[in-house]
Design an enzyme around this catalytic site. Structure first.
Site, PDB file in Angstrom:
ATOM      1  N   LYS A  23     -44.174  14.343 -12.285  1.00 19.35           N
ATOM      2  CA  LYS A  23     -44.686  13.036 -11.850  1.00 19.35           C
ATOM      3  C   LYS A  23     -43.705  12.332 -10.905  1.00 19.35           C
ATOM      4  O   LYS A  23     -44.087  11.844  -9.848  1.00 19.35           O
ATOM      5  CB  LYS A  23     -44.932  12.155 -13.082  1.00 19.35           C
ATOM      6  N   ASN A  24     -42.424  12.307 -11.276  1.00 18.16           N
ATOM      7  CA  ASN A  24     -41.486  11.526 -10.464  1.00 18.16           C
ATOM      8  C   ASN A  24     -41.132  12.182  -9.129  1.00 18.16           C
ATOM      9  O   ASN A  24     -40.601  11.518  -8.239  1.00 18.16           O
ATOM     10  CB  ASN A  24     -40.237  11.164 -11.270  1.00 18.16           C
ATOM     11  N   ARG A  93     -44.597   1.619  -9.756  1.00 13.96           N
ATOM     12  CA  ARG A  93     -43.276   1.392  -9.181  1.00 13.96           C
ATOM     13  C   ARG A  93     -43.130   2.160  -7.862  1.00 13.96           C
ATOM     14  O   ARG A  93     -42.547   1.694  -6.908  1.00 13.96           O
ATOM     15  CB  ARG A  93     -42.255   1.895 -10.216  1.00 13.96           C
ATOM     16  N   ARG A 122     -35.879  -4.657 -12.753  1.00 11.53           N
ATOM     17  CA  ARG A 122     -35.818  -3.438 -11.928  1.00 11.53           C
ATOM     18  C   ARG A 122     -35.734  -3.849 -10.459  1.00 11.53           C
ATOM     19  O   ARG A 122     -36.705  -3.739  -9.707  1.00 11.53           O
ATOM     20  CB  ARG A 122     -37.044  -2.550 -12.183  1.00 11.53           C
ATOM     21  N   PRO A 123     -34.563  -4.332 -10.036  1.00 16.42           N
ATOM     22  CA  PRO A 123     -34.429  -4.797  -8.652  1.00 16.42           C
ATOM     23  C   PRO A 123     -34.491  -3.640  -7.655  1.00 16.42           C
ATOM     24  O   PRO A 123     -34.342  -2.478  -8.033  1.00 16.42           O
ATOM     25  CB  PRO A 123     -33.035  -5.450  -8.633  1.00 16.42           C
ATOM     26  N   ILE A 124     -34.730  -3.973  -6.371  1.00 22.55           N
ATOM     27  CA  ILE A 124     -34.677  -2.930  -5.332  1.00 22.55           C
ATOM     28  C   ILE A 124     -33.638  -3.308  -4.270  1.00 22.55           C
ATOM     29  O   ILE A 124     -33.750  -2.950  -3.108  1.00 22.55           O
ATOM     30  CB  ILE A 124     -36.058  -2.633  -4.693  1.00 22.55           C
ATOM     31  N   ASP A 307     -35.668   8.773 -19.323  1.00 25.30           N
ATOM     32  CA  ASP A 307     -37.110   8.932 -19.571  1.00 25.30           C
ATOM     33  C   ASP A 307     -37.384   9.729 -20.847  1.00 25.30           C
ATOM     34  O   ASP A 307     -38.522   9.773 -21.312  1.00 25.30           O
ATOM     35  CB  ASP A 307     -37.785   9.643 -18.386  1.00 25.30           C
ATOM     36  N   ILE A 329     -29.058   3.343 -18.593  1.00 27.78           N
ATOM     37  CA  ILE A 329     -29.755   3.186 -17.308  1.00 27.78           C
ATOM     38  C   ILE A 329     -30.655   1.941 -17.326  1.00 27.78           C
ATOM     39  O   ILE A 329     -30.597   1.113 -16.412  1.00 27.78           O
ATOM     40  CB  ILE A 329     -30.615   4.433 -16.976  1.00 27.78           C
TER      41      ILE A 329
HETATM   42  C1  EPZ Z   1     -36.801   6.403 -11.320  1.00 30.66           C
HETATM   43  O1  EPZ Z   1     -36.885   4.988 -11.317  1.00 30.66           O
HETATM   44  C2  EPZ Z   1     -37.981   6.875 -12.127  1.00 30.66           C
HETATM   45  N1  EPZ Z   1     -39.192   6.374 -11.500  1.00 30.66           N
HETATM   46  C3  EPZ Z   1     -37.880   6.360 -13.555  1.00 30.66           C
HETATM   47  O2  EPZ Z   1     -38.930   6.964 -14.286  1.00 30.66           O
HETATM   48  C4  EPZ Z   1     -36.553   6.783 -14.159  1.00 30.66           C
HETATM   49  O3  EPZ Z   1     -36.430   6.173 -15.424  1.00 30.66           O
HETATM   50  C5  EPZ Z   1     -35.386   6.355 -13.265  1.00 30.66           C
HETATM   51  O4  EPZ Z   1     -35.599   6.858 -11.917  1.00 30.66           O
HETATM   52  C6  EPZ Z   1     -34.041   6.873 -13.732  1.00 30.66           C
HETATM   53  O5  EPZ Z   1     -34.040   8.258 -13.755  1.00 30.66           O
HETATM   54  C7  EPZ Z   1     -39.741   7.027 -10.506  1.00 30.66           C
HETATM   55  O6  EPZ Z   1     -39.270   8.084 -10.085  1.00 30.66           O
HETATM   56  C8  EPZ Z   1     -40.962   6.452  -9.912  1.00 30.66           C
HETATM   57  P1  EPZ Z   1     -33.186   3.989 -10.478  1.00 30.66           P
HETATM   58  P2  EPZ Z   1     -36.000   4.164 -10.306  1.00 30.66           P
HETATM   59  O7  EPZ Z   1     -33.283   3.336  -9.146  1.00 30.66           O
HETATM   60  O8  EPZ Z   1     -35.860   4.922  -9.057  1.00 30.66           O
HETATM   61  C9  EPZ Z   1     -30.832  -0.131 -11.167  1.00 30.66           C
HETATM   62  C10 EPZ Z   1     -40.656   7.059 -15.846  1.00 30.66           C
HETATM   63  O9  EPZ Z   1     -40.756   6.725 -17.046  1.00 30.66           O
HETATM   64  N2  EPZ Z   1     -31.152  -0.431  -9.764  1.00 30.66           N
HETATM   65  O10 EPZ Z   1     -32.430   5.276 -10.585  1.00 30.66           O
HETATM   66  O11 EPZ Z   1     -36.583   2.806 -10.226  1.00 30.66           O
HETATM   67  C11 EPZ Z   1     -32.072  -0.169 -12.043  1.00 30.66           C
HETATM   68  O12 EPZ Z   1     -32.438  -1.476 -12.391  1.00 30.66           O
HETATM   69  C12 EPZ Z   1     -39.958   6.167 -14.855  1.00 30.66           C
HETATM   70  O13 EPZ Z   1     -41.112   8.111 -15.381  1.00 30.66           O
HETATM   71  C13 EPZ Z   1     -30.657  -1.582  -9.188  1.00 30.66           C
HETATM   72  O14 EPZ Z   1     -29.958  -2.371  -9.819  1.00 30.66           O
HETATM   73  O15 EPZ Z   1     -34.637   4.168 -11.092  1.00 30.66           O
HETATM   74  C14 EPZ Z   1     -31.680   0.705 -13.191  1.00 30.66           C
HETATM   75  O16 EPZ Z   1     -30.915  -0.035 -14.095  1.00 30.66           O
HETATM   76  C15 EPZ Z   1     -39.598   4.848 -15.431  1.00 30.66           C
HETATM   77  N3  EPZ Z   1     -30.984  -1.851  -7.891  1.00 30.66           N
HETATM   78  C16 EPZ Z   1     -30.799   1.762 -12.532  1.00 30.66           C
HETATM   79  O17 EPZ Z   1     -30.366   1.188 -11.267  1.00 30.66           O
HETATM   80  C17 EPZ Z   1     -31.751  -1.008  -7.159  1.00 30.66           C
HETATM   81  O18 EPZ Z   1     -32.001  -1.305  -5.981  1.00 30.66           O
HETATM   82  C18 EPZ Z   1     -31.507   3.089 -12.266  1.00 30.66           C
HETATM   83  O19 EPZ Z   1     -32.619   2.897 -11.457  1.00 30.66           O
HETATM   84  C19 EPZ Z   1     -32.240   0.168  -7.750  1.00 30.66           C
HETATM   85  C20 EPZ Z   1     -31.933   0.438  -9.068  1.00 30.66           C
END
Ligand code: EPZ
Length: 423
Positions: A23-24, A93, A122-124, A307, A329
């Site tokens: 999925k991801n 997302r 979940r900031p970007i 996950d 995470i």
């Molecule tokens: C991806 O989310 C996955 N989603 C998530 O899967 C997964 O839990 C996560 O990666 C970690 O492996 C998709 O692929 C669509 P991150 P993502 O950016 O990309 C912080 C599931 O259940 N962060 O690696 O959003 C964030 O808040 C989903 O399948 C910032 O602070 O995860 C988190 O604490 C849920 N600023 C950490 O980093 C940002 O700009 C990891 O987030 C980006 C992230």
């Protein structure tokens, strides 16, 4: 349609289950296609609602999208870059990958903020910092949309404060057609990143270092169509490992890449789960009652995936002693704990940790999936429980697990779906 899943627990499972495409990966690969000028075929596409949502968004952008069983063919050659303000944007997302892809292709994108499971904030910001480093400007409007635009993108060196999966992929998507060289430092190393880079490379992109913490991208002028097979879903596989370890007699999990599951496999071995790991499949001999407690700490890849934290908690309810789970995470990803207590689990949760005491005989209850992986965890718990469990908010589960009820029924589980409005 409002549905619930009803599970009669206590049945032993046996047989073979085939894992679907990841999925991801899929939710990043589909947006990546719009960077090409001719059709791309994806194979092994899971039948999940996140794919349906992205297909709607791509059609809105005037891409032709056709699905044939597990193949998705997208022709992005007549793309029209309109603002994405559709309600579908906030259903998932991964709609944020359309920012990087449209910025890379058209140098401008306007859309609403992405949605997805609530796992705490979940900031970007890291995605945005990356786009800005490539020369884009970001503006926000009162109606909740934002615009990211540039006259042209220029390669740059970008250090990520955290190895974010989403930011790494989004910056890649924007940078593949930028002028010159982009270097992403402290990039994420998850297998899904490598999958996206493999697709982009087949499309003509020049990228080195995927799977390491430094990815280098040489911008190219154009990208073209290709065929791509999606990697198996390591999170679905891990979920079935947990299910097989608790209620399985002998379950063969096919279409897996065991290297992607090393941290989980070693945790299961430590707990005492018996497995045969082959090149593309894992056989689990479950149903043992002498499993030992352990401590789990989620980490970026290759650590234990966040996950899988919620499904793994279910296994811990069946282990002797107290296990500690630390979520590094998404510190608030504990929506399942309250629901599991309703089923008799002994769990205490505080800040980014929980403690699970076992072994516990779970019992059926009426529970709700608070997010996707909570839903998978509740299914795993319901299969163990005495009696009947009703799981509401099934739409969370359908976002990421292809045919999970049918896969489990084929192993011997007793499950049905009920349309709540027809009850
Ligand atoms: C991806 O989310 C996955 N989603 C998530 O899967 C997964 O839990 C996560 O990666 C970690 O492996 C998709 O692929 C669509 P991150 P993502 O950016 O990309 C912080 C599931 O259940 N962060 O690696 O959003 C964030 O808040 C989903 O399948 C910032 O602070 O995860 C988190 O604490 C849920 N600023 C950490 O980093 C940002 O700009 C990891 O987030 C980006 C992230």
């Amino acid at each position: 349609m409002m549905e619930k899943i009803v599970i009669e627990g206590g049945h032993k499972l046996t047989g073979t289950v085939k894992i679907s495409g990841a999925k991801n990966s899929t939710v990043a690969l589909i947006p990546a296609i719009i960077l090409a000028d001719s059709p791309v075929s994806l194979h092994g596409v899971p039948n999940i609602s996140d794919v349906d949502a992205l297909s709607i968004l791509l059609r809105e952008l005037n891409c032709e999208v056709n699905k044939y069983e597990d193949m998705l063919v997208v022709d992005p050659s007549r793309l029209k870059n309109i603002p994405l303000v559709n309600d579908v944007v906030d259903k998932l997302r991964a709609s944020y990958y359309l920012i990087g892809a449209l910025l890379g292709k058209c140098k401008r994108v306007t859309m609403k903020m992405p949605g997805g499971c609530y796992l705490g904030p979940r900031p970007i910001d890291l995605h945005i910092k990356g786009f800005e480093a490539l020369g884009a400007k970001v503006s926000y409007s009162d109606n909740g949309t934002y615009t990211v635009e540039a006259d042209y993108l220029i390669g740059n060196k970008i250090y990520l404060d955290f190895s974010s999966v989403g930011a790494t992929i989004n910056i890649l998507l924007a940078a593949v057609k930028a002028k010159g060289k982009t270097i992403i430092e402290n990039s994420a190393k998850e297998p899904e990143i490598i999958d996206v880079v493999n697709l982009l490379t087949k499309m003509g992109a020049k990228i080195r270092g995927a799977g390491t913490d430094t990815i280098t991208i040489e911008g190219v002028e154009t990208l073209h169509g290709c065929n791509h097979e999606i990697i198996p879903d390591r999170i679905e596989a891990g979920t079935f490992l947990v299910i097989a370890a608790t209620v399985g007699e002998k379950v063969t999990i096919q279409n897996v890449i065991p290297q992607h599951l090393e941290a989980v496999i070693s945790k299961l071995k430590e707990i005492g789960v018996k497995m045969d790991v082959a090149a593309e499949s894992i056989i689990v001999y479950g149903g043992f009652n002498n499993l030992k407690s352990t401590d789990i700490r989620t980490q970026v890849y290759p650590g234990v995936a966040t996950d899988l934290q919620q499904p793994l908690t279910i296994l811990l309810t069946q282990c002797q002693g107290v296990s500690q789970v630390v979520e590094t995470i998404y510190p608030e990803r504990f929506g399942h704990c309250y629901q599991l207590k309703l089923m008799g689990a002994k769990i205490n949760q505080d800040e980014s940790m929980c403690w699970v005491e076992g072994p516990t005989q779970l019992h059926g209850a009426q529970v709700y999936a608070t997010d996707l992986r909570c839903g998978a965890a509740l299914i795993a718990a319901a299969l163990i429980a005495n009696g009947v469990t009703e799981i509401g908010n099934v739409y969370h589960i359908d976002r990421g697990y292809e045919n999970i009820d049918h896969k489990l029924i084929s192993l011997g589980a007793v499950i049905r779906r009920i349309n709540i409005l027809e009850e």
